[in-house]
Design an enzyme around this catalytic site. Sequence first.
Site, short mmCIF file in Angstrom:
data_model
loop_
_atom_site.label_atom_id
_atom_site.label_comp_id
_atom_site.label_asym_id
_atom_site.label_seq_id
_atom_site.Cartn_x
_atom_site.Cartn_y
_atom_site.Cartn_z
N ARG A 52 38.67 24.78 36.65
CA ARG A 52 37.95 25.20 37.84
C ARG A 52 38.72 26.31 38.55
O ARG A 52 39.94 26.39 38.47
CB ARG A 52 37.80 24.02 38.81
CG ARG A 52 37.05 22.83 38.23
CD ARG A 52 37.06 21.70 39.25
NE ARG A 52 36.46 20.48 38.72
CZ ARG A 52 36.41 19.32 39.38
NH1 ARG A 52 36.93 19.25 40.60
NH2 ARG A 52 35.84 18.26 38.84
N ASP A 87 38.93 28.18 42.55
CA ASP A 87 38.57 27.94 43.94
C ASP A 87 37.64 29.03 44.46
O ASP A 87 37.44 30.07 43.82
CB ASP A 87 39.84 27.92 44.81
CG ASP A 87 40.79 26.81 44.44
OD1 ASP A 87 40.33 25.79 43.91
OD2 ASP A 87 42.01 26.97 44.68
N ARG A 132 48.36 29.84 44.65
CA ARG A 132 48.31 30.55 45.93
C ARG A 132 49.41 30.09 46.87
O ARG A 132 49.96 30.89 47.63
CB ARG A 132 46.93 30.35 46.56
CG ARG A 132 45.81 31.05 45.81
CD ARG A 132 44.45 30.64 46.30
NE ARG A 132 44.28 30.90 47.72
CZ ARG A 132 43.27 30.42 48.46
NH1 ARG A 132 42.35 29.64 47.90
NH2 ARG A 132 43.20 30.70 49.74
#
Length: 306
Positions: free
Chosen positions: A63, A65, A210
Site C-alpha cells: 500500500r 499512503d 517519511r
Amino acid sequence: MTLFHPLDDRTPLAGRLAMAVEYDGSGYCGWQRLKHAASVQGALETALARVASASVTVHASGRTDSGVHATRQVIHFDVPAPRSEKAWVFGVNANLPRDIAVRWVTQVPDDFHARFKALARRYRYVLLNQPSRPVLERANVTWCRDPLDADAMHRAAQALVGEHDFSSFRAAGCQSKTPWRHLHFIEVHRHGPLVVIDVQGNAFLHHMIRNIAGALVTVGRGEAGDDYLAELMALRDRTRADVTAPACGLHFVDSLYDDAWGLPAEPLGPNLLAFLGEWTGERPLPDCPWVAFRRGRPVAAEGEAT
C-alpha cells in the site's frame, strides 16, 4: 535491455496476470480502495472491468499512503475474460485518468501473489534543495530551502540498516502487528540540487519512510549529529521522535521478486532520476531468513547457517 517491444494483439492472456502500475498519488487517498475517497486501486479496478466486461479485484505488492507516488507498483489479478497484451495495456490506459498508467502486463503462474511473493520493496524520497521553491517538480519532490549535508545524512542513516524495532518511526495509527522490519540498505546522495534518500527493506510500517526522512533532514541541516537516528530508534517511542516529511517527495520505485517469476526489468523511477541508470533487480538481496522464506527455501534454526 530496451524500453520498447511490440505488444501482442493476437494471443489472449488468461489465468493470472501481473501488471506494473505507475501513478501520481497527489489526488488520491492512497492505494487502497475506500468508499469515501478516490483511490488508485478503485480507479484501476474500474478501468480493468471495462476492458474485461466483468468485475476485477486486484492485489498489490504494497500500500501507499495518501499523496505518495509509485513507478513500479506490481499487482496481480485473475482474468475474467481473455484479452491480448495490447488490449490490457492500451485498453486499460484508455480508461484510466491521466495520473495513473499501466506500464506492462505478463502472464504468471496461479501461485504468484504480488504481496506474499515479494522479496523486498524499495522507495526513493526526493528532496529539492535550493533557495527558491520548485515549479515544474512541485508535485513530486519535497522542497528544502536550507542547505543539507547529504554525507552527514547518509552516515546517520546507516544505524537503521539491518533488523530493528522501528517503533520510533511508525505512525500512531499503524496497524502492523509488529514494529520489527529489516532494512536491506539506506543511502543518501546528492545529485546537484536533488538529495535522494534511497531505501529498501522487506516491508515498511505506516509513515515509516517519511518519519525517517524527517529525522534525516534534521541531521542534514546540522541540528543533530551522526548518532541522531540511532538515538531515536533506541527510544522506541514515536512521540519523542522527529517530524513526518511530506508525502509528495516519496516514490514507491520497486517490488522485487525471484527471477523465476519472469517479471520484466525496467529502469527505477521516478523519471527525473533516470540519469542514475539503475534497473530493477540489479542489487543482490541479503541472505536472510525472510528472503529464504519468501523464496520457499527452508529457514535454518537460529545460530545455524542458511
